[in-house]
Design an enzyme around this catalytic site. Sequence first.
Site, PDB file in Angstrom:
ATOM      1  N   SER A   4      55.470  22.883  43.604  1.00  0.00           N
ATOM      2  CA  SER A   4      56.277  23.024  42.395  1.00  0.00           C
ATOM      3  C   SER A   4      55.653  24.025  41.434  1.00  0.00           C
ATOM      4  CB  SER A   4      56.364  21.657  41.710  1.00  0.00           C
ATOM      5  OG  SER A   4      56.841  21.804  40.402  1.00  0.00           O
TER       6      SER A   4
ATOM      7  N   TYR B 228      52.364  13.604  38.332  1.00  0.00           N
ATOM      8  CA  TYR B 228      53.228  14.143  39.389  1.00  0.00           C
ATOM      9  C   TYR B 228      52.784  15.573  39.743  1.00  0.00           C
ATOM     10  CZ  TYR B 228      57.024  17.018  41.104  1.00  0.00           C
ATOM     11  OH  TYR B 228      57.741  17.955  41.798  1.00  0.00           O
TER      12      TYR B 228
ATOM     13  N   LYS C 246      50.898  17.450  43.280  1.00  0.00           N
ATOM     14  CA  LYS C 246      51.298  18.695  43.965  1.00  0.00           C
ATOM     15  C   LYS C 246      50.083  19.618  44.071  1.00  0.00           C
ATOM     16  CE  LYS C 246      55.687  17.946  44.652  1.00  0.00           C
ATOM     17  NZ  LYS C 246      56.152  17.670  46.016  1.00  0.00           N
TER      18      LYS C 246
ATOM     19  N   ASN D 276      66.783  15.191  34.928  1.00  0.00           N
ATOM     20  CA  ASN D 276      66.927  16.648  34.970  1.00  0.00           C
ATOM     21  C   ASN D 276      68.247  17.090  34.348  1.00  0.00           C
ATOM     22  OD1 ASN D 276      65.299  16.083  37.898  1.00  0.00           O
ATOM     23  ND2 ASN D 276      64.441  17.525  36.442  1.00  0.00           N
ATOM     24  N   LEU D 277      68.243  18.345  33.937  1.00  0.00           N
ATOM     25  CA  LEU D 277      69.366  18.852  33.151  1.00  0.00           C
ATOM     26  C   LEU D 277      70.695  18.879  33.917  1.00  0.00           C
ATOM     27  CD1 LEU D 277      70.434  20.129  30.558  1.00  0.00           C
ATOM     28  CD2 LEU D 277      69.596  22.339  31.390  1.00  0.00           C
TER      29      LEU D 277
HETATM   30  N1  UDP Z   1      66.787  19.289  29.211  1.00  0.00           N
HETATM   31  C1  UDP Z   1      67.631  18.929  28.181  1.00  0.00           C
HETATM   32  N2  UDP Z   1      68.316  17.752  28.289  1.00  0.00           N
HETATM   33  C2  UDP Z   1      68.218  16.926  29.367  1.00  0.00           C
HETATM   34  C3  UDP Z   1      67.363  17.314  30.427  1.00  0.00           C
HETATM   35  C4  UDP Z   1      66.655  18.521  30.304  1.00  0.00           C
HETATM   36  O1  UDP Z   1      67.751  19.652  27.186  1.00  0.00           O
HETATM   37  O2  UDP Z   1      68.864  15.869  29.398  1.00  0.00           O
HETATM   38  C5  UDP Z   1      66.061  20.588  29.133  1.00  0.00           C
HETATM   39  C6  UDP Z   1      64.551  20.492  29.232  1.00  0.00           C
HETATM   40  O3  UDP Z   1      63.987  20.323  27.953  1.00  0.00           O
HETATM   41  C7  UDP Z   1      64.197  21.842  29.861  1.00  0.00           C
HETATM   42  C8  UDP Z   1      65.380  22.151  30.768  1.00  0.00           C
HETATM   43  O4  UDP Z   1      66.446  21.350  30.264  1.00  0.00           O
HETATM   44  O5  UDP Z   1      64.116  22.870  28.884  1.00  0.00           O
HETATM   45  C9  UDP Z   1      65.156  21.779  32.238  1.00  0.00           C
HETATM   46  O6  UDP Z   1      64.703  20.430  32.322  1.00  0.00           O
HETATM   47  P1  UDP Z   1      64.612  19.658  33.708  1.00  0.00           P
HETATM   48  O7  UDP Z   1      64.144  18.274  33.413  1.00  0.00           O
HETATM   49  O8  UDP Z   1      65.894  19.822  34.458  1.00  0.00           O
HETATM   50  O9  UDP Z   1      63.518  20.475  34.522  1.00  0.00           O
HETATM   51  P2  UDP Z   1      61.959  20.772  34.178  1.00  0.00           P
HETATM   52  O10 UDP Z   1      61.617  20.146  32.894  1.00  0.00           O
HETATM   53  O11 UDP Z   1      61.251  20.202  35.331  1.00  0.00           O
HETATM   54  O12 UDP Z   1      61.873  22.255  34.141  1.00  0.00           O
END
Ligand code: UDP
Length: 334
Positions: free
Chosen positions: A124, A149, A153, A199-200
């Site tokens: 990752s 986590y 990795k 996740n977003l």
């Molecule tokens: N994010 C958000 N609302 C959510 C989930 C994520 O605004 O409900 C934002 C988060 O702060 C980040 C982006 O979306 O800037 C991607 O987040 P995700 O959890 O999908 O992936 P990661 O943090 O692992 O990059």
Amino acid sequence: MAVLLSGGAGYIGSHIAAELIEHGYDVVIADDFSNSSPDVIAAIEHISGRPVPCYAIDVKDNLALDKLFSEQHIDSVIHCAGFKAVGESVRLPLKYYRNNIDSAITILEAMQKHGCKRFVFSSSATVYGSENPVPYTESMPAGSCSNPYGRTKYFIEEMLKDAANADNTMSVVLLRYFNPIGAHESALIGERPNGIPNNLMPYITQTAAGIRETLNIFGNDYPTIDGTGVRDYIHVVDLAKGHVAALGYASRHTGTAIFNLGTGKGTSVLELVRAFERATGMAIPYKVTGRRPGDLAAYWADTSKAEAELNWHAEKTIEDMCRDSWRFQKALHG
Ligand code: UDP
């Protein structure tokens, strides 16, 4: 000869399985279904038009794994099985260390015993930590991860490097994923989050489907184009194709190689929301809340190494990713 795909019923693993079979590989899946369902195996079989051997085992179970290696002719492993919830890993670090590290060691020992020399690891971009400038290149220092986590990795990467150092016939490919979203064009496989999505993209699709009322945007005061967090979203089918390329690479090289799997482009949360609305015609109600602890403002991949050495690059657009995520969400809940 076959590829052992651990975690092959998961979101990413299932797309890798479909892509490998399409490229003529024989695939054997090992999955304990702790965060997936046996239906996914049927979906992979439907997509590929042939049966896919599947062992419902925990890959920490060395006896079960030994049996698998004795029954199947495995010449390469793609290791995707693992716990992946960042927040849970902070609360239950030992659960993550025990499961993720032990799984990797057990697979490596079985490979050693059975003379299997090629290991492709699902790593990752989180291993780049918070200290590196963007875009991230594979030669940057890794390991300053912000949660257990991510550290699993990183530790597995280091363990694999040691294993490859100790055996000059071994080939290890570490694939550092950026943010996979989207789903297979058949809409038969895709991301199925358990409970409230972390996740977003799954949160966006569930909001569009009316399962969640409002998307919470975690901060709009970052130093980015519109203040929201920027990530490198990659279509999961492009990511899966990167594994096919990595297997080819592993068959031609020994030692350890590291590749970023991303698109090389950053997209903000608001840009993704707008792209989703454009691609699907669905409105996403949102509100801006505080920053999520541990989040970085912005990062994306430098993909030039993967392009040069794997002869691979991501092809699908953000609109493709949004459309396919939504198609899968609709297929799941009608
Ligand atoms: N994010 C958000 N609302 C959510 C989930 C994520 O605004 O409900 C934002 C988060 O702060 C980040 C982006 O979306 O800037 C991607 O987040 P995700 O959890 O999908 O992936 P990661 O943090 O692992 O990059």
